[in-house]
Enzyme design. Structure first.
Site, PDB file in Angstrom:
ATOM      1  N   ASP A  13       0.845  -1.201   0.000  1.00 24.08           N
ATOM      2  CA  ASP A  13       0.000   0.000   0.000  1.00 24.08           C
ATOM      3  C   ASP A  13       0.874   1.242   0.000  1.00 24.08           C
ATOM      4  O   ASP A  13       1.796   1.346   0.821  1.00 24.08           O
ATOM      5  CB  ASP A  13      -0.859   0.041   1.268  1.00 24.08           C
ATOM      6  CG  ASP A  13      -2.098  -0.841   1.169  1.00 24.08           C
ATOM      7  OD1 ASP A  13      -2.235  -1.546   0.154  1.00 24.08           O
ATOM      8  OD2 ASP A  13      -2.917  -0.813   2.107  1.00 24.08           O
ATOM      9  N   LYS A  69      -8.190   0.607  -5.247  1.00 22.59           N
ATOM     10  CA  LYS A  69      -9.390   0.022  -4.640  1.00 22.59           C
ATOM     11  C   LYS A  69     -10.658   0.756  -5.047  1.00 22.59           C
ATOM     12  O   LYS A  69     -10.685   1.985  -5.091  1.00 22.59           O
ATOM     13  CB  LYS A  69      -9.277   0.092  -3.110  1.00 22.59           C
ATOM     14  CG  LYS A  69      -8.248  -0.861  -2.505  1.00 22.59           C
ATOM     15  CD  LYS A  69      -8.293  -0.737  -0.983  1.00 22.59           C
ATOM     16  CE  LYS A  69      -7.101  -1.376  -0.296  1.00 22.59           C
ATOM     17  NZ  LYS A  69      -7.069  -2.831  -0.332  1.00 22.59           N
ATOM     18  N   GLY A 108      -5.391  -2.930   8.648  1.00 30.26           N
ATOM     19  CA  GLY A 108      -5.111  -1.776   9.498  1.00 30.26           C
ATOM     20  C   GLY A 108      -4.903  -2.109  10.962  1.00 30.26           C
ATOM     21  O   GLY A 108      -4.862  -1.216  11.802  1.00 30.26           O
ATOM     22  N   ARG A 138      -6.449 -20.448   6.701  1.00 37.83           N
ATOM     23  CA  ARG A 138      -6.696 -21.825   7.148  1.00 37.83           C
ATOM     24  C   ARG A 138      -8.081 -22.303   6.717  1.00 37.83           C
ATOM     25  O   ARG A 138      -8.250 -23.449   6.306  1.00 37.83           O
ATOM     26  CB  ARG A 138      -6.571 -21.924   8.675  1.00 37.83           C
ATOM     27  CG  ARG A 138      -5.143 -21.977   9.179  1.00 37.83           C
ATOM     28  CD  ARG A 138      -5.098 -22.592  10.576  1.00 37.83           C
ATOM     29  NE  ARG A 138      -3.764 -22.537  11.154  1.00 37.83           N
ATOM     30  CZ  ARG A 138      -2.805 -23.438  10.908  1.00 37.83           C
ATOM     31  NH1 ARG A 138      -3.045 -24.462  10.102  1.00 37.83           N
ATOM     32  NH2 ARG A 138      -1.627 -23.319  11.473  1.00 37.83           N
ATOM     33  N   GLY A 144      -3.263  -7.413   8.021  1.00 34.97           N
ATOM     34  CA  GLY A 144      -2.625  -7.531   9.325  1.00 34.97           C
ATOM     35  C   GLY A 144      -1.176  -7.974   9.286  1.00 34.97           C
ATOM     36  O   GLY A 144      -0.557  -8.173  10.332  1.00 34.97           O
ATOM     37  N   GLY A 188      -0.325  -3.736   3.907  1.00 35.48           N
ATOM     38  CA  GLY A 188      -0.990  -2.435   3.867  1.00 35.48           C
ATOM     39  C   GLY A 188      -0.274  -1.451   4.744  1.00 35.48           C
ATOM     40  O   GLY A 188       0.788  -0.931   4.398  1.00 35.48           O
ATOM     41  N   SER A 189      -0.830  -1.248   5.922  1.00 34.19           N
ATOM     42  CA  SER A 189      -0.279  -0.251   6.840  1.00 34.19           C
ATOM     43  C   SER A 189       1.077  -0.681   7.385  1.00 34.19           C
ATOM     44  O   SER A 189       1.852   0.152   7.855  1.00 34.19           O
ATOM     45  CB  SER A 189      -1.256  -0.049   7.998  1.00 34.19           C
ATOM     46  OG  SER A 189      -2.584  -0.070   7.523  1.00 34.19           O
TER      47      SER A 189
END
Lengths: 198, 293
Positions: B23, B80, B152, B164, B213, B234-235
């Site tokens: 990101d 996005k 995030g 999983r 995450g 991402g973050s």
């Protein structure tokens, strides 16, 4: 016969699956020691900058260069072709440089311009070859001693060979046609026979 | 010459495999990502951690931001659109982005339907929490799938749960007898034809990445060992104290995901990771992963 497939990033599993269908043993190469004992090397499609950074970080670039210069057959598809070229026209990146061609990256545009077409490749016989071009490069210039293997209808060069180095701007590993890989394997067995004679 | 075919759409995702999609919110971050070895970037106005903090309605990024990023790098650029917002998708296609993420990170525009993705020349990636959701998205035309995780948060637990769930269901489906496939399709809410195909091939018909995450090199390698074919971060990169080093380390750990010595080496001296969130502390209505139908 054992073929190494550079497995840093990109579509290496597809090349391995194709080799598997041809009954040839493949080995994923992520570190220099994994280059030992291979009879040929494939550099797959992927992101050329990504693969290039990882090649330098893990000291594969110079090893591959010297192996190719010593006659190891190498096949590069798409990003692999970019990395094997002597010159990249729109970048100051230093490719491996073992085939005397100048390539242009993303030469057809962005993803919307990615396309499929049928190519006539005389070296593979009269049947057209299904070619998939994804954000593909093209060959802008070829040096002496480089054999042009395929062109698009407008004359654009998209596959070439110089001695032991074979490159394609498209992705034979994404189709069911095995002829391009078979052509590369012939190059490999020719090379090992030559080695035996020496 | 034929463009926009299923083969070139899924093919680009195949070229991204084994890589990290990062990101970024401006040209400078995009260049850092490319330099670190990212295989693509996701052009955003705000990273998910900031979207979460800001609240309100999160929409497609400003085209100026997306274009600046497209100009700055040679690697593929994704962007996005909101779930079901097919006009945002049309705009992103008109801008020429390489992949569209119909994403739960943005506020959904339609609470019953997703975009009919087959109508687009640009390929789509969509999030999933389980196999049924993955196959529904593929049925609508998604050419690539990713787990949703919980974006995030810097907490990998939801991405693990979703990966999983997908992998377990694939194994189960492969070992199911033919006469049970229709009931399975019904139970999962998945297109029957795709269930039959998966039963035969044993794998998803498109590439499957992990997302939501991932904050450390070990997180990335964990997702790869669980069966992801690449990762979105991402973050996790630009909310950490040393984005350049962390980006490069996550790229190396994704390639060498089976080599703990290299992951250990890559994990050294990276500074602080992004601050994480405990999923249990997030009110249920604020969980992003539940968006999508």
């Amino acid at each position: 016969m054992k073929i190494g497939v550079l497995a840093l990033q990109g579509a290496f599993a597809e090349h391995i699956a194709t080799l598997d269908r041809l009954g040839v043993e493949a080995r994923e190469v992520r570190l220099p020691r994994e280059l030992n004992g291979i009879d040929g090397l494939i550099i797959p499609g992927g992101e050329s900058t990504s693969i290039s950074r990882l090649m330098v970080s893990f000291k594969l670039r110079d090893n591959i260069k010297s192996l190719a210069k010593n006659g190891l057959p190498v096949l590069g598809t798409c990003a692999g072709m970019i990395l094997l070229a002597k010159q990249i026209s729109d970048s100051d990146a230093e490719p491996i440089g073992v085939i005397d061609i100048e390539v242009k990256r993303n030469a057809f545009g962005r993803q919307q311009e990615s396309f499929e077409t049928e190519l006539f490749i005389p070296a593979l016989g009269p049947e057209p070859f299904p070619a998939v071009f994804i954000r593909a490069p093209l060959i802008e210039k070829v040096g002496n001693g480089v054999e042009i293997l395929a062109r698009l209808a407008d004359g654009t060069v998209v596959a070439a060979k110089q001695k032991n180095v074979l490159v394609a701007a498209f992705h034979p590993e994404l189709t069911n046609d095995l002829r391009f890989h078979r052509y590369f394997l012939n190059l490999v067995s020719g090379q090992s026979k030559q080695k035996d004679r020496i | 010459m034929e463009s926009g075919t299923w083969k070139v759409k899924t093919g680009l995702a195949q070229m991204l495999k084994g890589g990290v999609i990062m990101d970024v919110i401006n040209a400078e971050q995009a260049k850092i990502a490319q330099e670190a070895g990212a295989c693509a970037v996701m052009a955003l106005e705000r990273v998910p951690a900031d979207i979460r903090a800001a609240g309100g309605v999160a929409r497609m990024a400003d085209p100026v931001v997306i274009e600046a990023i497209m100009k700055a790098v040679s690697i593929p650029v994704m962007a996005k659109c909101r779930i079901g917002h097919f006009v945002e998708a049309q705009v992103l296609q008109a801008l020429g982005v390489d992949y569209i993420d119909e994403s739960e990170v943005l506020t959904p525009a339609d609470e019953s339907h997703h975009v009919w993705k087959h109508d687009f020349k640009v390929p789509f990636v969509c999030g999933c929490r389980n196999l049924g959701e993955a196959l529904r998205r593929i049925g609508e035309g998604a050419a690539m799938i990713r787990t949703k995780g919980e974006a995030g948060t810097g907490n990998v637990v939801e991405a693990v749960r979703h990966m999983r769930a997908v992998m377990d269901s694939i194994h189960e489906l492969v070992n199911t007898s033919q006469e049970e496939l229709m009931a399975k399709a019904k139970e999962m809410g998945a297109p029957f034809e795709l269930v039959v195909e998966l039963h035969k091939t044993g794998k998803l018909p498109v590439v499957n990445f992990a997302a939501g995450g991932i904050a450390t090199p070990a997180d990335a390698a964990l997702m790869m060992q669980l069966g992801a074919e690449g990762v979105f971060v991402g973050s996790g990169i630009f909310k950490s104290s040393n984005p350049e080093a962390r980006a490069k380390a996550i790229v190396q750990a994704t390639t060498h995901f089976q080599d703990p010595k290299i992951i250990a080496e890559a994990s050294k001296n990276l500074g602080a990771a992004m601050p994480g969130l405990d999923i249990k502390q997030i009110p249920a209505e604020e969980l992003l992963a539940q968006r999508g139908w």
